[in-house]
Design an enzyme around this catalytic site. Structure first.
Site, PDB file in Angstrom:
ATOM      1  CD1 TRP A   1      -2.455  -2.059   1.634  1.00  0.00           C
ATOM      2  CD2 TRP A   1      -3.052  -0.950  -0.222  1.00  0.00           C
ATOM      3  NE1 TRP A   1      -3.520  -2.712   1.058  1.00  0.00           N
ATOM      4  CE2 TRP A   1      -3.909  -2.061  -0.076  1.00  0.00           C
ATOM      5  CE3 TRP A   1      -3.236  -0.109  -1.315  1.00  0.00           C
ATOM      6  CZ2 TRP A   1      -4.932  -2.357  -0.983  1.00  0.00           C
ATOM      7  CZ3 TRP A   1      -4.248  -0.393  -2.226  1.00  0.00           C
ATOM      8  CH2 TRP A   1      -5.088  -1.506  -2.048  1.00  0.00           C
TER       9      TRP A   1
ATOM     10  CG  ASP B   1      -3.036   4.024   4.261  1.00  0.00           C
ATOM     11  OD1 ASP B   1      -4.067   3.835   4.938  1.00  0.00           O
ATOM     12  OD2 ASP B   1      -2.815   3.442   3.174  1.00  0.00           O
TER      13      ASP B   1
ATOM     14  CE  LYS C   1      -9.126  -2.446   3.301  1.00  0.00           C
ATOM     15  NZ  LYS C   1      -7.808  -2.080   2.897  1.00  0.00           N
TER      16      LYS C   1
END
Ligand SMILES: *Cc1c(COP(=O)(O)O)cnc(C)c1O
Length: 363
Positions: A103, A173, A197
């Site tokens: 990511w 993040d 999530k």
């Protein structure tokens, strides 16, 4: 076909707490005293305004967000933030990026489309099994910001402590570990997470941004990409994702009232992760994890069996046993158990029992 709910180890969109789904079901046709669903009323109504305010107040209280930070509810997922962050914050300078897995790698390449990026460290050489040490990070004192991902969802590596970037704002993040433990927001300039999530359903992204950084947004940006304009309109520049925000309110109510806040959530998550990692470590090498021990994620636990064929058989038999969504990300293969806040202890125990049993039969 059965409509029985199974233990769901999906990495995202991920399992939601059962009491939250039940509450949403109860109110799906009609919010109390409103006569319609949250999906059917004006986002400018007092009812929706109260839901948005409550969601924001919950986030502020759970994460102890200081007064000088705004909390925004945006669309476009985490991926849009990969672009919006450099668009708003670069101001003609370069930013420092730390690549610790898939990511942050994606964030780094998206930012490079927008402007100048210095990739300070890339964990590729260590197969993304650990985070960099402070000594490995040669931060630039004049960077526009420094960027990290607190928990790499795919590789299962997590920062246990964050680098001190001095006057350079740290951007994080936290898509896959927001609300999993208490966190000091004041170490960050911008802290963000897509909801699907650990915070709610897909469709809304939380951005927590320090007030002074709002002044960096350039006027050349369209309004919907402009943090300051969005903040000034309290995330209501246009129709926000009303249902997803309502769900974030329910999830944060649950964290606060049912779970008793993030200290308790953290203890619960540590206990669940220890059960699973102990099962891997005590399997005599039958199961192998990915991350180095110190950097193991409490949220995402990737693991492998002795062969790909066994990985596949494990996944199929686990599914029959009521343990679903265990396949690893398509980019790395193997298996992955995501054990976010909503995963009950019983689900992890059931997985550990299944793992021991499977190793015994197929060892
Ligand atoms: C899932 C995930 C993303 C991507 O989120 P989208 O909302 O699908 O764009 C980004 N970063 C992390 C850490 C993630 O887990």
């Amino acid at each position: 076909m059965s409509d029985r709910r199974l233990y769901n180890f999906s990495a995202g969109p991920a399992a939601l707490p059962l009491p939250v789904l039940k509450k949403a079901q109860e109110e799906l046709l009609c919010l109390p005293n409103v006569g319609a669903s949250v999906m059917e009323i004006s986002h400018r109504s007092k009812t929706f305004e109260a839901i948005l305010d409550a969601a924001e107040a919950n986030v502020r209280s759970l994460l102890n967000v200081p007064e000088n930070y705004k909390i925004l509810f945006l669309q476009g997922g985490a991926l849009l933030q990969f672009g919006m962050i450099p668009m708003n914050l670069l101001g003609g300078k370069a930013a420092d990026y730390v690549i610790t897995g898939s990511w942050s790698k994606k964030a780094d390449s998206e930012a490079k489309i927008v402007g100048k990026v210095n990739t300070l460290w890339d964990g590729k050489s260590v197969s993304y099994k650990r985070k960099p040490t402070d000594a490995e990070l040669k931060l630039n004192a004049d960077a526009a910001y420094a960027y990290i991902c607190s928990n790499e969802t795919i590789e299962g590596v997590q920062f246990q402590a964050f680098p001190n970037t001095g006057n350079v704002p740290l951007v994080c993040d936290a898509s896959s570990d927001i609300f999993s433990k208490p966190i000091d927001i004041s170490q960050f300039g911008l802290y963000y997470a897509c909801a699907q999530k650990n915070a709610g359903p897909a469709g809304v992204t939380l951005v927590i941004i320090r007030d002074d950084l709002l002044d960096r947004s350039p006027d050349t940006l369209p309004s919907l990409l402009h943090y300051k304009k969005i903040a000034e309109q309290k995330s209501m520049l246009n129709t926000p994702p009303c249902f997803a925000i309502y769900m974030v309110k329910l999830v944060t109510d649950w964290l606060q009232n049912d779970m008793g806040g993030l200290e308790k959530v953290y203890a619960f998550n540590k206990e669940k992760a220890a059960l699973l990692y102990d099962t891997i470590d005590n399997s005599g090498g039958y199961y192998t994890g990915h991350a180095e021990k110190e950097y193991r994620s409490l949220m995402n636990v990737p693991f492998r069996l002795p062969s790909e064929e066994l990985d596949k058989r494990f996944e199929a038999e686990a599914k029959t046993a009521g343990l679903i969504m265990l396949s690893g990300h398509r980019s790395v293969g193997g298996l992955r158990a995501s054990i976010y806040n909503a995963m009950p202890r019983e689900g992890v125990v059931a997985l550990c029992d299944f793992m021991r049993d499977f190793a015994g039969k197929n060892g």
